[in-house]
Scaffold this active site. Sequence first.
Site, PDB file in Angstrom:
ATOM      1  N   ASP A 134      16.512 -71.318  43.276  1.00 21.22           N
ATOM      2  CA  ASP A 134      14.848 -70.917  42.863  1.00 21.22           C
ATOM      3  C   ASP A 134      14.976 -69.582  41.511  1.00 21.22           C
ATOM      4  O   ASP A 134      14.664 -68.862  42.084  1.00 21.22           O
ATOM      5  CB  ASP A 134      14.241 -70.580  44.212  1.00 21.22           C
ATOM      6  CG  ASP A 134      12.592 -70.432  43.740  1.00 21.22           C
ATOM      7  OD1 ASP A 134      12.286 -71.141  42.592  1.00 21.22           O
ATOM      8  OD2 ASP A 134      12.016 -69.652  44.484  1.00 21.22           O
ATOM      9  N   GLU A 194      13.262 -77.187  37.457  1.00 18.66           N
ATOM     10  CA  GLU A 194      11.686 -77.271  36.560  1.00 18.66           C
ATOM     11  C   GLU A 194      10.633 -78.084  37.424  1.00 18.66           C
ATOM     12  O   GLU A 194      11.035 -78.749  38.277  1.00 18.66           O
ATOM     13  CB  GLU A 194      11.940 -78.129  35.273  1.00 18.66           C
ATOM     14  CG  GLU A 194      10.885 -78.043  34.416  1.00 18.66           C
ATOM     15  CD  GLU A 194      11.672 -78.438  32.773  1.00 18.66           C
ATOM     16  OE1 GLU A 194      10.995 -78.138  31.843  1.00 18.66           O
ATOM     17  OE2 GLU A 194      12.716 -78.925  32.694  1.00 18.66           O
TER      18      GLU A 194
END
Length: 600
Positions: A569, A578
């Site tokens: 993350d 993304e």
Amino acid sequence: MTAALLTAVLLTGGLALAPGAAGAQSAVDPAAATTPVRVNQAGYLPDGPKRATIVTAASEPLNWQLRSASGATAASGRTVVHGTDAASGEATHVADFSAFRKTGAGFVLVVGGWSSAPFDIRANLYDTLRTESLAFFYHQRSGTPIEASLVGPSYARPAGHLGVAPNQGDTSVPCQAGVCDYTQDVRGGWYDAGDHGKYVVNGGISVWTLVDSFARAKRAGTASALGDSTLRIPERGNGVPDILDEARWELDFLMRMQVPEGRPYAGMAFHKIHDAAWTGIPTRPELDPQPRELHRPSTAATLNLAATAAQCARVFRPYDSAYAKRCLSVARTAWTAAQANPALYAPDSDSTGGGPYNDTQVTDDFYWAAAELYAATGERAYRDAVTSSPWHTSADALTATGFNWADTAALGRLTLATVPNGLPTADIRRVRASVTAAADGHLATMAGQGYAVPIPANGYVWGSNSQVTNNAIVVATAYALTGQQRYRAAVLESMDYLLGRNTLDLSYVTGYGDTYARNQHHRFWAHQYDASLPNPPAGSLAGGPNSGLQDPVAQEHLAGCAPAACYIDDIGSYSTNEVTINWNAPLAWLAAFASERRHG
């Protein structure tokens, strides 16, 4: 950015990042799962499956207790030893508490002295995710202000790319050198992902999924949940279902990408429009100074336009007949243009400032477009194009690893299986049987895993979470065709995976669960690099584990990871973290399905 940008990354050495970014807010440690008891951290439906995965090498079943918020034991039982989960490499047990159907908040599952993250059991569990996963698309709109009254002050911003300085488009965009000698108004649409590019082939599958979500709900008699005034968008209250209003924002852009009559390649669609050079992170849309360029038309983009415009003609007809008529005219023109130019491919080298989205197999796109035109018109020419396509009988239309923007035959197959049409009865029966057979394959895959994920162990690629969601759409379609509850249960277990029942003990959906992704790769939702900017809004789906490790952050932190654990993350990990329109669209489809109470 999606997998199509890998070539661009390799050619450019990656995307430019903000100065000092390397010392910015640290990311979540990908191995820092907080408990071996892995659950859907958002919760479970009272009438749905309720299973958890426990990471343990114990060779015998273990006792489990479901405890209420007060600490009282609400249910108990014994785990089932599953063994090694191939994708994670973990030794696992499964606890099944599906028989417990009471509601409440703050439940925990206790196994061997370990407690899970807290979770709810309630019938309206997915109602908010249904709306917030769809709200993602309003946030991603180009060419219009994002209003604070609708999204809150943190996410409000001026319109991007309307030719207001420092923007240089998109109301009069020139072509790349040698492509054309005129400009085109291609304002609007959705930004594709964490960058400001707009790609017809990715917009196509995304808008198709939203419109298909509404069409499916309408067939099920549950479309009111997606109707007018169900979303916080400017068009609410206009008498048109809000999900169709949102889809129209993209459809209008796709139709603006059609080459005008009298020009070379008339009727085809420009492949994409984006910046002439990569921008850094963060870059707010309205502050993007790069010149914008139209890229050469392609057969794939043209067929995406034909398919989605034909679907528009069919689904929008009861709400705006004039718009539906316009969509059908565009679709017919695009189909004819694609037939005249059946092998005009986007080059894989066209990767400066945006992803190439190259695809040299377009027979699947022809099949999809023909299916949509046939469903919209019933005309023999389109039926013949469907039945003569090798995809019409190919098992490869629905694969174990799922469909995506480059593999679209499944979209045609799903339309033909669910939309009334004039194919012979035996043909329709075969088409529908192929959907249930594919769904059965996904269920078999799930049954062989400790985490019940509808992709194989080798399926953790760029955007793996969209492979999960797209396969779950196939399973949900099998439920619609048969009414068999095992299919619904498998869809809900797929949601369990996304929301925390996974090897990382992490929800991949922002705002959902005890621990969730919050630093997805994005140029405006870039709080990790600039504290004045927000994290992604609730309901945003991270791309998910990608064993390819195709960005420097992933390569630095994830070397040697098991496939299902190849995620971090961190805003710099564009290959695992993304957000994109074609990943959030199937999440929204599934959230709408899961939120329905009519599953008798």
